[in-house]
Write an enzyme that holds these catalytic residues in place. Structure first.
Site, PDB file in Angstrom:
ATOM      1  CG  PHE A 111     -26.097 -47.500  78.247  1.00 27.75           C
ATOM      2  CD1 PHE A 111     -25.325 -47.524  77.230  1.00 27.75           C
ATOM      3  CD2 PHE A 111     -25.947 -46.471  79.116  1.00 27.75           C
ATOM      4  CE1 PHE A 111     -24.555 -46.542  76.617  1.00 27.75           C
ATOM      5  CE2 PHE A 111     -25.415 -45.178  78.764  1.00 27.75           C
ATOM      6  CZ  PHE A 111     -24.732 -45.094  77.602  1.00 27.75           C
TER       7      PHE A 111
ATOM      8  N   PRO B  67     -17.726 -45.126  89.542  1.00 31.38           N
ATOM      9  CG  PRO B  67     -17.091 -46.636  91.078  1.00 31.38           C
ATOM     10  CD  PRO B  67     -17.287 -46.364  89.644  1.00 31.38           C
TER      11      PRO B  67
ATOM     12  NE  ARG C 159     -29.049 -37.053  78.473  1.00 32.72           N
ATOM     13  CZ  ARG C 159     -27.436 -36.498  78.174  1.00 32.72           C
ATOM     14  NH1 ARG C 159     -27.523 -35.816  76.884  1.00 32.72           N
ATOM     15  NH2 ARG C 159     -26.585 -36.997  78.695  1.00 32.72           N
TER      16      ARG C 159
ATOM     17  CD  GLU D 295     -31.594 -42.958  80.342  1.00 32.05           C
ATOM     18  OE1 GLU D 295     -31.414 -42.204  79.185  1.00 32.05           O
ATOM     19  OE2 GLU D 295     -32.133 -43.835  80.758  1.00 32.05           O
ATOM     20  N   GLY D 296     -28.433 -38.139  82.719  1.00 36.98           N
ATOM     21  CA  GLY D 296     -27.823 -36.827  82.610  1.00 36.98           C
ATOM     22  C   GLY D 296     -28.520 -35.949  83.695  1.00 36.98           C
TER      23      GLY D 296
HETATM   24  N1  CAA Z   1     -23.878 -37.391  69.985  1.00 38.71           N
HETATM   25  C1  CAA Z   1     -22.869 -37.796  69.396  1.00 38.71           C
HETATM   26  N2  CAA Z   1     -21.504 -37.308  69.852  1.00 38.71           N
HETATM   27  C2  CAA Z   1     -21.222 -36.379  70.699  1.00 38.71           C
HETATM   28  C3  CAA Z   1     -22.274 -36.034  71.397  1.00 38.71           C
HETATM   29  C4  CAA Z   1     -24.097 -36.511  71.026  1.00 38.71           C
HETATM   30  N3  CAA Z   1     -25.227 -36.248  71.658  1.00 38.71           N
HETATM   31  N4  CAA Z   1     -22.183 -35.098  72.478  1.00 38.71           N
HETATM   32  C5  CAA Z   1     -20.836 -35.124  72.157  1.00 38.71           C
HETATM   33  N5  CAA Z   1     -20.462 -35.870  71.352  1.00 38.71           N
HETATM   34  C6  CAA Z   1     -19.053 -36.145  70.717  1.00 38.71           C
HETATM   35  C7  CAA Z   1     -18.244 -34.751  70.444  1.00 38.71           C
HETATM   36  O1  CAA Z   1     -18.779 -34.237  69.121  1.00 38.71           O
HETATM   37  C8  CAA Z   1     -17.058 -34.865  70.876  1.00 38.71           C
HETATM   38  O2  CAA Z   1     -16.412 -35.493  69.710  1.00 38.71           O
HETATM   39  P1  CAA Z   1     -14.840 -35.237  69.005  1.00 38.71           P
HETATM   40  O3  CAA Z   1     -13.971 -35.544  69.901  1.00 38.71           O
HETATM   41  O4  CAA Z   1     -15.039 -35.784  67.634  1.00 38.71           O
HETATM   42  O5  CAA Z   1     -14.917 -33.565  68.995  1.00 38.71           O
HETATM   43  C9  CAA Z   1     -16.720 -35.905  72.006  1.00 38.71           C
HETATM   44  O6  CAA Z   1     -18.289 -36.578  72.075  1.00 38.71           O
HETATM   45  C10 CAA Z   1     -16.557 -35.115  73.182  1.00 38.71           C
HETATM   46  O7  CAA Z   1     -17.593 -34.260  73.374  1.00 38.71           O
HETATM   47  P2  CAA Z   1     -17.465 -33.148  74.585  1.00 38.71           P
HETATM   48  O8  CAA Z   1     -16.165 -32.380  74.779  1.00 38.71           O
HETATM   49  O9  CAA Z   1     -18.672 -32.171  74.543  1.00 38.71           O
HETATM   50  O10 CAA Z   1     -17.590 -34.210  75.909  1.00 38.71           O
HETATM   51  P3  CAA Z   1     -17.603 -33.772  77.504  1.00 38.71           P
HETATM   52  O11 CAA Z   1     -16.505 -34.674  78.238  1.00 38.71           O
HETATM   53  O12 CAA Z   1     -17.350 -32.389  77.623  1.00 38.71           O
HETATM   54  O13 CAA Z   1     -19.022 -34.164  77.991  1.00 38.71           O
HETATM   55  C11 CAA Z   1     -21.311 -33.743  78.537  1.00 38.71           C
HETATM   56  C12 CAA Z   1     -20.102 -33.575  77.828  1.00 38.71           C
HETATM   57  C13 CAA Z   1     -22.574 -33.476  78.025  1.00 38.71           C
HETATM   58  C14 CAA Z   1     -21.225 -33.232  80.176  1.00 38.71           C
HETATM   59  C15 CAA Z   1     -21.327 -35.373  78.679  1.00 38.71           C
HETATM   60  O14 CAA Z   1     -20.203 -35.953  79.510  1.00 38.71           O
HETATM   61  C16 CAA Z   1     -22.648 -36.072  79.435  1.00 38.71           C
HETATM   62  O15 CAA Z   1     -23.754 -36.162  78.737  1.00 38.71           O
HETATM   63  N6  CAA Z   1     -22.559 -36.326  80.878  1.00 38.71           N
HETATM   64  C17 CAA Z   1     -23.854 -36.858  81.461  1.00 38.71           C
HETATM   65  C18 CAA Z   1     -23.689 -38.453  81.348  1.00 38.71           C
HETATM   66  C19 CAA Z   1     -24.788 -39.277  81.534  1.00 38.71           C
HETATM   67  O16 CAA Z   1     -26.110 -38.636  80.966  1.00 38.71           O
HETATM   68  N7  CAA Z   1     -24.879 -40.238  82.254  1.00 38.71           N
HETATM   69  C20 CAA Z   1     -25.733 -40.948  82.494  1.00 38.71           C
HETATM   70  C21 CAA Z   1     -25.635 -42.501  82.323  1.00 38.71           C
HETATM   71  S1  CAA Z   1     -26.738 -43.465  82.116  1.00 38.71           S
HETATM   72  C22 CAA Z   1     -27.890 -43.651  83.392  1.00 38.71           C
HETATM   73  O17 CAA Z   1     -28.183 -42.756  83.883  1.00 38.71           O
HETATM   74  C23 CAA Z   1     -27.922 -44.950  83.989  1.00 38.71           C
HETATM   75  C24 CAA Z   1     -29.331 -45.701  83.581  1.00 38.71           C
HETATM   76  O18 CAA Z   1     -29.195 -46.863  83.449  1.00 38.71           O
HETATM   77  C25 CAA Z   1     -30.564 -45.217  83.410  1.00 38.71           C
END
Ligand code: CAA
Length: 379
Positions: free
Chosen positions: A123, A128, A243, A363-364
C-alpha cells in the site's frame, strides 16, 4: 458480554502459534541481523492460509473473522515483528481494500491471488513530503486515452520489491484537495515503475521498506480502484483496519518481551535467589502483564467491532495508541529485568525494544491516533 474465544479462534491461535514457534522463531534473530526478507515463509504461510485469514473462503482466504486475524498477527509478532507486518501490510492494507472497493474483475484478478498468498500486496500512500499530512502527496495520475500516466514517488513502502500488486494513491485533480486523490492498482512490471533501495531501519529489519518511483508509469484505465477522487477516503478507511493490525503487532511484541522476562527472572540468580523472588522484579512483571492485558482487550474489541459491522475507526486508533505505547514501555522494562544481558543480541528483548518503536510511528503516529480519537469526541 463474553470474553471467551470461540473454538475457531482458539484453533487459529494454536495453528499460528505452532507455525511461529517451529518456522519463524528459529530464524527471527538471523533475518533481523542480516536484514533478510524471509521469502521462504511466504509459501508456507500461504499454505496455512495465514495470508488471507479474514478473507472469505470463496476468494481463497481462510474465511475467519477479524478477531482470529489479530490473534494470528499477535502470535507472529510474539516471535518476529517483521513477519507480522509483512502479513498485516499485505492483508489489511492491500487485500482488504480490493474486496471492499474493487470491481468484480479486480477481485477476481487480484483479490483471490492475494488472499491465497500467491502474490503479496503493498500500500503506497506516504511520500517524502506527505507523511502525517497524507493529503499533501505530489504524485499525479493523468488519464491519456486508455491509460493513466503516473509521475512521482512514494516512500517507506512495506513489502516494497516483493509485492505482486501495489495500491498507489495519486492526484487526479490537484485543485480538489483530498477529493482530487484517486487510488490505483499497479503491477510491478508496469512500464515506468521502479522500486528503490531498502531503508536501513532501527527495527523490523527483515521487513522490506522501500521507495517507489513512477516515471511516466503507464497503467490501464481499469486499474483505478473505486471512483476517481475517492482515493483519500479509501486510504483512510484502509488505515482504520490497518491500525488494528499494527496494534496486534505491538501486542505480540509486548507479550514476547514479557514471556522472555518471566523466563529470565525465574532462571537468573542474584543475591542467592532467582530474580523472580525480588519484589522490584515482581512489580515490573505485574505492571507489564496488566498493561498487556488492557492492550489486548482494546485490540480484540476493535477487531470485534469490525466483525460486527460497528464503527471501528476510533476503537482502532485507541487500540493502536495504547498497544504501541505499551509495547515500547514493556520492551524497555524487559531490558531492565535482563540487565546488561538484555542490551546484547543474545536475548530477544533487544530486538523487541527496537521493533516496538515503529508501532508508534507507522500507519499513523501516536499523535495522529490522538487526532482521530479527539476528532471523534469533539465534532
Ligand atoms: N474513513 C473514511 N473517510 C475518512 C476517514 C476515515 N477514517 N477519515 C477522514 N475521511 C474523509 C473525511 O470525511 C473527509 O471527507 P470529505 O472531503 O468528504 O469531508 C476527507 O477524508 C478529509 O478528511 P480530513 O479533513 O479529516 O483529512 P486531513 O487531511 O485533515 O487528514 C489525518 C487527517 C487523520 C491527519 C490523516 O491525514 C491521517 O490519517 N494521516 C496519517 C496518515 C497515515 O496513517 N499514514 C501511514 C501510511 S501507511 C504506512 O504507515 C506504511 C506501511 O506500509 C505500514
Amino acid at each position: 458480554m463474553n470474553f471467551e474465544l470461540t473454538e475457531d479462534q482458539l484453533l487459529i491461535r494454536e495453528m499460528v502459534r505452532e507455525f511461529a514457534q517451529t518456522e519463524v522463531a528459529p530464524i527471527a534473530a538471523e533475518i533481523d541481523r542480516d536484514h533478510r526478507f524471509p521469502e521462504e515463509l511466504i509459501p508456507q504461510m500461504a499454505k496455512l492460509n495465514i495470508l488471507g485469514v479474514p478473507i472469505p473462503e470463496e476468494f481463497g482466504g481462510a474465511g475467519a473473522d477479524n478477531v482470529s486475524y489479530v490473534i494470528a498477527l499477535e502470535e507472529l509478532a510474539r516471535v518476529c515483528a517483521s513477519t507480522s507486518i509483512i502479513v498485516s501490510g499485505h492483508t489489511s492494507l492491500a487485500t482488504w481494500p480490493i474486496f471492499e472497493f474493487g470491481s468484480t474483475a479486480q477481485k477476481e484478478k487480484y483479490g483471490t491471488k492475494l488472499a491465497a498468498g500467491e502474490i503479496l500486496g503493498a500500500f503506497a500512500l506516504t511520500e517524502p513530503g506527505a507523511g502525517t499530512d497524507a493529503a499533501a502527496g505530489k504524485t499525479t495520475a493523468v488519464l491519456k486515452g486508455d491509460e493513466y500516466v503516473l509521475n512521482g514517488s512514494k516512500i517507506f513502502i512495506t513489502n516494497g520489491g516483493y509485492a505482486g500488486l501495489y495500491i498507489v494513491t495519486a492526484m487526479t485533480d490537484p485543485a480538489a484537495g483530498t477529493r482530487g486523490i484517486s487510488a490505483f492498482l499497479v503491477e510491478p512490471d508496469a512500464p515506468g515503475f521502479s522500486v528503490g533501495e531498502k531503508e536501513h531501519k532501527m527495527g523490523i529489519k527483515a521487513s522490506s521498506t522501500t521507495p517507489l518511483y513512477f516515471s511516466d508509469c503507464r497503467i490501464p484505465k481499469d486499474a483505478l480502484l473505486g471512483a476517481e477522487g475517492k482515493g483519500f477516503k479509501i486510504a483512510m478507511a484502509t488505515l482504520d483496519g490497518g491500525r488494528i493490525g499494527v496494534a496486534a503487532q505491538a501486542l505480540g511484541i509486548a507479550q514476547g518481551a514479557l514471556d522472555a522476562s518471566i523466563a529470565y527472572a525465574k532462571e537468573r540468580v542474584q543475591f542467592g535467589k532467582p530474580l523472580s523472588a525480588l519484589q522490584a522484579i515482581q512489580w515490573m512483571i505485574a505492571d507489564m502483564a496488566t498493561q498487556i492485558d488492557a492492550a489486548r482487550l482494546l485490540v480484540y474489541r476493535a477487531a470485534w467491532n469490525k466483525d460486527n459491522g460497528l464503527p471501528y475507526g476510533t476503537a482502532a486508533a485507541m487500540a493502536k495508541l495504547f498497544a504501541s505505547e505499551t509495547a515500547t514501555h514493556v520492551a524497555d522494562r524487559a531490558i531492565q529485568i535482563h540487565g546488561g544481558y538484555g542490551y546484547t543480541e543474545s536475548y530477544p528483548v533487544e530486538r523487541a525494544y527496537r521493533d516496538a518503536k515503529v508501532t508508534e510511528l507507522y500507519e499513523g503516529t501516536s499523535e495522529v491516533q490522538r487526532m482521530v480519537i479527539a476528532g471523534s469526541l469533539l465534532r
